[in-house]
Design an enzyme around this catalytic site. Structure first.
Site, PDB file in Angstrom:
ATOM      1  N   CYS A 136       0.800  -1.228   0.000  1.00  0.00           N
ATOM      2  CA  CYS A 136       0.000   0.000   0.000  1.00  0.00           C
ATOM      3  C   CYS A 136       0.830   1.274   0.000  1.00  0.00           C
ATOM      4  O   CYS A 136       0.262   2.366  -0.076  1.00  0.00           O
ATOM      5  CB  CYS A 136      -0.949   0.004   1.196  1.00  0.00           C
TER       6      CYS A 136
ATOM      7  N   CYS B  12       0.482   2.560   6.633  1.00  0.00           N
ATOM      8  CA  CYS B  12       0.882   1.176   6.894  1.00  0.00           C
ATOM      9  C   CYS B  12       0.879   0.428   5.567  1.00  0.00           C
ATOM     10  O   CYS B  12       0.369   0.927   4.563  1.00  0.00           O
ATOM     11  CB  CYS B  12      -0.084   0.515   7.871  1.00  0.00           C
TER      12      CYS B  12
END
Length: 475
Positions: free
Chosen positions: A139, A459
């Site tokens: 991500c 994250c």
């Protein structure tokens, strides 16, 4: 599933608005660990460093982020990336042959275009002499694309780099089973009819079972949603708190959309369809409606649902990054400086989603700033529970001392500065493209509100994380 974290995280601080009001004890600051120094305040007008190039964001755009299976479902990833690049070209009027390098992030690779950056660049009309490569880091893939661009410019290799990211969840590659793939390859090598018939005699119906893209973490065999549910439980984040936070994200995104703050969006004429002009995943609801949803991962007692999780999204983003000298020489007024950044990684089993907690104090120390110096926070919202668990971890001396080797907590971001134009829960999360959206939201918020510093954090799968300081460009 009970772990040591489940039993210890319940002892964390409750100063966050979102913390539970019961069964949590105060924290001690008396740890005797060999700790990293606390963040020290340094008063600075700018984070410019002697003998180092200033690197600026001239402009950044994205096509609308859409729910997977909607208007982009018949396209390929390079179509979306090309649209973002074309939008950037249109908005900046940058001569195509001036761009030295192009970098795109993506997570789920389309097998026909393994280097989607190159294919999209050619499709958008960039010079075939302009190198391009694709990077993947879950991500934070477009974050990696941006910081790679920063490195190329800082080292003097380039002056003008385009960085971006793309993801198309509407059409992820689904493979034949391994047995079927092996048989097909062997059949291709067979030279005689007898060899082919011998191979075909080994065929079994279960060879036809497809092999779907992995959802679980390879190292832990646990889905991110399952991990988010465990993390929320470990930090005593309730279902109500998660739903409240998700509703906040959608409500703020809707307000920002209505007031025209999402100015990084460029319209995209989908071939054979209408022009798409806005994100379609923003859905302000009510707590009553959200409470009706069943747990999505840990059933029947989990707290992570479809409503308080980010949704599968199609989208692409692109950003023009230059040395300040080159930008000014070409007549551009940059939007922001890209300053210090950091990458971190931690235990993917119990701390998969705590990247912002680990990255934030490190990037602040690197920049010589404190949380009080930050005017705008833009964090990736994978799940409500992930955000709220990070808030609690960041606001805990106990966690800082026992898990991070620090003397004191860094503190949680004040909500009045945090994701005030919505976040991934509401705007969407095309895995490879979110990082650029975060940075542009930060830059645009600083320009609108007159702030000086923004902190971007995210994250990522594998237990990784990223944080960056963005500094406003003087008006």
């Amino acid at each position: 599933m009970t772990t040591i974290l489940t039993s210890t995280f319940r002892n964390l601080s409750t100063t966050s608005k979102w913390a539970l009001r019961s069964s949590i004890r105060p924290l001690s600051c008396s740890s005797q660990l060999h700790s990293a120094p606390a963040v020290q305040t340094k008063s600075k007008k700018t984070l410019a460093k002697p003998n180092m190039k200033n690197i600026v964001v001239v402009e950044g755009v994205r096509i609308p982020f859409l729910l997977s299976g909607t208007s982009y479902k018949d396209l390929m990833p390079h179509d979306l990336a090309r649209a973002a690049l074309s939008g950037l070209l249109h908005r900046t009027n940058i001569p195509k042959d001036v761009v030295d390098y192009i970098i795109f992030g993506t997570v789920i690779q389309e097998v026909k275009t393994s280097n989607v950056a190159r294919e999209a660049a050619l499709g958008a009309g960039f010079s075939d002499k302009t190198p391009a490569h694709t990077v993947t880091m879950a991500c934070i893939s477009s974050n990696q694309a941006m910081t790679t661009a920063v490195g190329l410019i800082a080292s003097g290799q380039c002056d003008v780099v385009v960085a971006g990211g793309v993801e198309l969840m509407s059409d992820v590659p689904i493979r034949h089973s391994r047995n079927m793939r092996k048989m097909m390859l062997d059949l291709n090598k067979a030279k005689t009819l007898g060899q082919r018939l011998s191979l075909l005699s080994k065929f079994r119906l279960n060879f036809l079972s497809p092999e779907l893209p992995a959802v679980a973490e390879f190292s832990t065999n646990e889905t991110m949603g399952h991990s988010a549910d465990r993390l929320a439980a470990a930090f005593a984040v309730s279902r109500m708190e998660q739903d409240e936070y998700a509703l906040r994200s959608h409500s703020l995104a809707k307000k920002a959309q209505d007031e025209g703050h999402l100015s990084d969006i460029v319209p995209f004429k989908v071939p054979g369809k209408d022009t798409v002009t806005k994100d379609n995943g923003i859905r302000p609801s009510s707590l009553e409606q959200m409470a009706k949803l069943k747990p999505a991962f840990i059933k029947p007692y989990g707290t992570v649902t479809a409503a308080n999780s980010s949704f599968l999204t199609d989208g692409a983003s692109a950003m023009l990054i230059m040395s300040e000298d080159r930008a000014l020489a070409m007549g551009y007024k940059p939007k922001a400086y890209l300053r210090d950044f950091i990458y971190v990684s931690q235990d993917p089993k119990d701390q998969l989603l705590l990247g912002p907690t680990y990255a934030t104090p490190k990037v602040l120390e690197k920049a010589g700033l404190t949380m009080n110096d930050i005017d705008a926070f833009e964090f990736h919202e994978a799940f409500s529970g992930q955000i709220l668990a990070n808030f609690k971890a960041m606001d805990s001396d106990w966690f800082a001392q026992n898990y991070m080797g620090r003397k004191t907590k860094v503190g949680s971001p004040p909500l009045e500065k945090f994701n005030i134009w919505g976040g991934s829960l509401s705007l969407g999360h095309p895995f490879g493209a979110t990082g650029c959206r975060l940075v542009m939201a930060a830059a645009n918020r600083l320009r609108k509100d007159g702030g000086q510093y923004a902190l971007v954090a995210a994250c990522a799968a594998g237990g990784q994380g990223h944080a960056m300081i963005v500094e406003a460009y003087p008006k």
